[in-house]
Design a protein around this motif. Structure first.
Motif, PDB file in Angstrom:
ATOM      1  N   LYS A 191       0.950  -1.125   0.020  1.00 32.84           N
ATOM      2  CA  LYS A 191       0.004   0.110  -0.061  1.00 32.84           C
ATOM      3  C   LYS A 191       1.020   1.368  -0.259  1.00 32.84           C
ATOM      4  CE  LYS A 191      -4.142   1.305   2.463  1.00 32.84           C
ATOM      5  NZ  LYS A 191      -5.067   1.156   3.703  1.00 32.84           N
ATOM      6  N   PHE A 192       0.674   2.153  -0.974  1.00 31.22           N
ATOM      7  CA  PHE A 192       1.492   3.241  -1.086  1.00 31.22           C
ATOM      8  C   PHE A 192       0.970   4.419  -0.090  1.00 31.22           C
ATOM      9  CE2 PHE A 192       2.538   1.570  -5.418  1.00 31.22           C
ATOM     10  CZ  PHE A 192       3.690   1.404  -5.098  1.00 31.22           C
ATOM     11  N   HIS A 193      -0.160   4.404   0.299  1.00 33.59           N
ATOM     12  CA  HIS A 193      -0.885   5.612   1.073  1.00 33.59           C
ATOM     13  C   HIS A 193      -1.691   4.954   2.188  1.00 33.59           C
ATOM     14  CE1 HIS A 193      -0.756   6.835  -3.399  1.00 33.59           C
ATOM     15  NE2 HIS A 193      -0.363   8.067  -3.007  1.00 33.59           N
ATOM     16  N   PRO A 194      -1.000   4.622   3.219  1.00 36.12           N
ATOM     17  CA  PRO A 194      -1.564   4.003   4.551  1.00 36.12           C
ATOM     18  C   PRO A 194      -2.464   5.287   4.880  1.00 36.12           C
ATOM     19  CG  PRO A 194       0.800   3.809   4.610  1.00 36.12           C
ATOM     20  CD  PRO A 194       0.819   4.650   3.530  1.00 36.12           C
ATOM     21  N   MET A 195      -3.702   4.859   5.619  1.00 36.10           N
ATOM     22  CA  MET A 195      -4.258   5.993   6.559  1.00 36.10           C
ATOM     23  C   MET A 195      -3.619   6.283   7.694  1.00 36.10           C
ATOM     24  SD  MET A 195      -8.149   4.404   5.882  1.00 36.10           S
ATOM     25  CE  MET A 195      -9.012   6.110   6.010  1.00 36.10           C
ATOM     26  N   ALA A 196      -4.145   7.540   8.174  1.00 31.01           N
ATOM     27  CA  ALA A 196      -3.432   7.867   9.226  1.00 31.01           C
ATOM     28  C   ALA A 196      -3.548   6.847  10.526  1.00 31.01           C
ATOM     29  CB  ALA A 196      -4.389   9.318   9.660  1.00 31.01           C
ATOM     30  N   ALA A 197      -4.551   6.306  10.722  1.00 29.81           N
ATOM     31  CA  ALA A 197      -4.531   5.337  11.935  1.00 29.81           C
ATOM     32  C   ALA A 197      -3.558   4.249  11.702  1.00 29.81           C
ATOM     33  CB  ALA A 197      -5.849   4.677  11.980  1.00 29.81           C
ATOM     34  N   GLU A 198      -3.413   3.880  10.483  1.00 33.73           N
ATOM     35  CA  GLU A 198      -2.524   2.642  10.150  1.00 33.73           C
ATOM     36  C   GLU A 198      -0.899   3.098  10.421  1.00 33.73           C
ATOM     37  OE1 GLU A 198      -3.947   2.084   5.710  1.00 33.73           O
ATOM     38  OE2 GLU A 198      -3.684   0.052   6.424  1.00 33.73           O
ATOM     39  N   ARG A 199      -1.056   4.486  10.053  1.00 32.59           N
ATOM     40  CA  ARG A 199       0.546   5.040  10.313  1.00 32.59           C
ATOM     41  C   ARG A 199       0.786   5.015  11.701  1.00 32.59           C
ATOM     42  NH1 ARG A 199       3.393   8.604   6.397  1.00 32.59           N
ATOM     43  NH2 ARG A 199       2.247   8.254   4.362  1.00 32.59           N
ATOM     44  N   ARG A 200      -0.324   5.370  12.482  1.00 31.88           N
ATOM     45  CA  ARG A 200      -0.202   5.534  13.840  1.00 31.88           C
ATOM     46  C   ARG A 200       0.112   3.944  14.437  1.00 31.88           C
ATOM     47  NH1 ARG A 200      -4.950   8.090  14.343  1.00 31.88           N
ATOM     48  NH2 ARG A 200      -5.943   6.447  15.176  1.00 31.88           N
TER      49      ARG A 200
END
Lengths: 208, 341
Positions: B171-180
């Motif tokens: 995935k190239f653009h993880p969501m904000a929650a995934e990044r956390r």
């Protein structure tokens, strides 16, 4: 002119600009023929607010700071951009909106409202302005015979990203708050997720 | 489990999960019909809507996956697409179903995903590969978490009808929650689409960005599969339409969405499986060829797409709406990428 974050917009498609209305910050006049500036100026009340008038696919404004966006690297397609308080507004024709890079560039440059024209089609979701609004967390006004106001799903209580406008004296009005866009961008941060390094590496454009 | 997890506990959890996911053959085997030739124009596509509820036994997960393969085979599908994070339901074999992500700290979730994600990934990969070979079906396996070069990534895989991996894409653009929760954006270049159809796969939030579809199209993609798991409490058509549906209107390709739905450790997922085309290519102008009737539950939807029809439309679209010049695009993407996680 002092522009607060809450803006009252008036849209009319009447042949004649109706008598001035109070408390309007921005008037969009979709005229069917070129209107002489003097005609607008003669309505003293309208001179108190921004008026953008247009006919067919050419648009002209009655404010000195309405500029076509030629002369920059980001000039592409047909449209105008102008300063409105601390922000920018743009008018873009339908064909230009079909190129998603254009609303992306406008939004990144600080445009908060794109105005275009045309029918809605079988659903709002197939209209390129609706898509541009959702992809960039901005506002959109489709200035058709029955207009639509597009807003990010994240700040629309119905989460559909489309709203009607209030019928009023030969036209329609809507109030919008640019600060709400900041809330939409906080809830669903799209621009922060852009990957310019990747896009340049995979460049889908050619320099030939 | 709201406290931090130490190294010994991580090792124990990983070993326990691996034990629970030890190899178990499926209960049944597919029919042995000879493989039909791969079509080059009209492709029948199946898209899965999956119920995310964690499973108590790995065999239950496997049986449900195989049931969907069997359904797709019965419907004569050539391509089957599974949703994002389909492998996370397997965590139910060691974690109570009512364990809620809301009561865990981001740090704990990050550790759990990094510790257990790769174990579920291996199981998911092995059996999706096995099924695609057994059922002789090109398969977009959904997505799962794995660690690549010390980075946790959410990756999708395409297997061809012989069960060989032919595309791997993070995935190239993880969501904000995934990044956390420690998921890093894929650092790799975009994978080349699988021929002969020009099939590629991008994961969920990647479809929020038209740039993803532009890159895929430039590499030859004509069918873009999008496994999703949308963390939305309420399904609305507006929010659903701003992903893959919008992208195929922007960049004329076929879009296939497989959706993970339901409750996954306290996270509510909603979405519909769908097969989308540029609006003028659908008989009613809606852009929807097939879509699940409900935003929850499990099942399969199918539709036949025509690549030659798409190609004719693409020529017309390109002539009508040409790409901006290189100078425009160079200027558009001249800003720096945010570096924070």
């Amino acid at each position: 002119m002092e522009v607060t974050t809450l803006t009252k917009l008036y849209l009319t498609t009447q042949h004649e600009l109706p008598p001035p209305m109070r408390d309007i910050d921005l008037a969009i006049w979709v005229a069917d023929a070129a209107a002489p500036e003097a005609h607008v100026r003669s309505w003293a009340g309208w001179s108190e607010c921004h008026v953008l008038a247009g006919f067919h696919e050419s648009w002209c404004g009655y404010r000195p700071n309405l500029d076509p966006w030629n002369g920059t690297a980001l000039a592409f397609g047909n449209g105008y951009i102008w300063r409105f308080g601390r922000h920018y507004l743009a008018w873009v024709d339908h064909a230009t909106l079909m190129v998603p890079e254009v609303p992306r560039a406008l939004a990144l440059a600080g445009v908060v409202l794109i105005i275009s024209h045309g029918e809605e089609g079988p659903s709002p979701y197939v209209h390129p302005l609706w898509r541009a609004v959702q992809a960039n967390q901005i506002f959109g006004l489709r200035a058709g015979p029955v207009p639509s106001w597009y807003l990010p799903c994240d700040i629309d209580p119905g989460e559909e990203g489309v709203s009607g406008m209030e019928a009023q004296a030969g036209g329609w009005t809507i109030e919008f708050d640019v600060e709400q866009l900041m809330e939409a961008r906080r809830r669903f941060p799209i621009h922060q997720g852009l990957r310019p390094t990747l896009y340049k590496a995979e460049a889908w454009w050619s320099h030939e | 489990m709201s406290e931090g997890i130490n190294g010994v506990t991580q090792l124990m959890l990983r070993a326990w999960l691996a034990w629970r996911l030890r190899e178990e053959p499926p209960n049944s085997s597919p029919g042995s019909d000879p493989r039909a030739p791969m079509p080059v124009d009209r492709v029948k596509i199946g898209a899965v809507q999956w119920n995310a509820t964690p499973v108590k036994r790995a065999q239950d997960w496997l049986d449900r996956v195989e049931h969907l393969f069997r359904e797709a085979q019965r419907a004569h599908c050539h391509l089957l697409v599974f949703p994002e994070y389909i492998a996370l339901s397997l965590l139910g074999v060691i974690m109570p179903e009512d364990q809620s992500a809301q009561v865990l700290t981001d740090e704990t979730i990050r550790t759990l995903l990094r510790t257990l994600g790769p174990v579920t990934y291996r199981y998911w990969y092995r059996w999706m590969q096995w099924m695609s070979r057994q059922y002789r079906m090109v398969t977009v396996a959904g997505s799962a978490l794995t660690v690549v070069r010390h980075q946790l990534v959410n990756a999708t895989v395409i297997f061809n009808a012989e069960g060989e991996e032919c595309l791997w894409q993070p995935k190239f653009h993880p969501m904000a929650a995934e990044r956390r929760w420690g998921v890093s954006p894929g650092a790799e270049r975009m994978a080349r689409p699988y021929r002969p159809w020009g099939l590629t796969a991008v994961v969920c939030h990647d479809a929020t960005y038209f740039e993803t579809f532009r890159m895929a199209e430039a590499l030859g993609a004509r069918i873009v599969a999008v496994p999703i798991a949308d963390p939305e409490v309420r399904y609305t058509e507006g929010k659903a339409r701003r992903g893959c549906f919008s992208r195929v209107q922007d960049v004329p390709v076929i879009g296939v969405v497989a959706a993970n739905t339901g409750q996954l450790f306290g996270v509510r997922l909603t979405g519909k499986a769908g097969i989308y085309v540029p609006a003028p290519l659908s008989f009613d102008g809606s852009g929807v060829l097939a879509e699940s009737p409900h935003p929850h539950g499990e099942g399969l939807i199918t539709a036949v797409i025509s690549l030659s029809q798409l190609e004719a439309y693409r020529r017309q679209h390109k002539a009508q709406f040409p790409m901006p010049p290189a100078s425009f695009l160079d200027a558009l993407y001249q800003f720096e990428e945010p570096t924070s996680g």
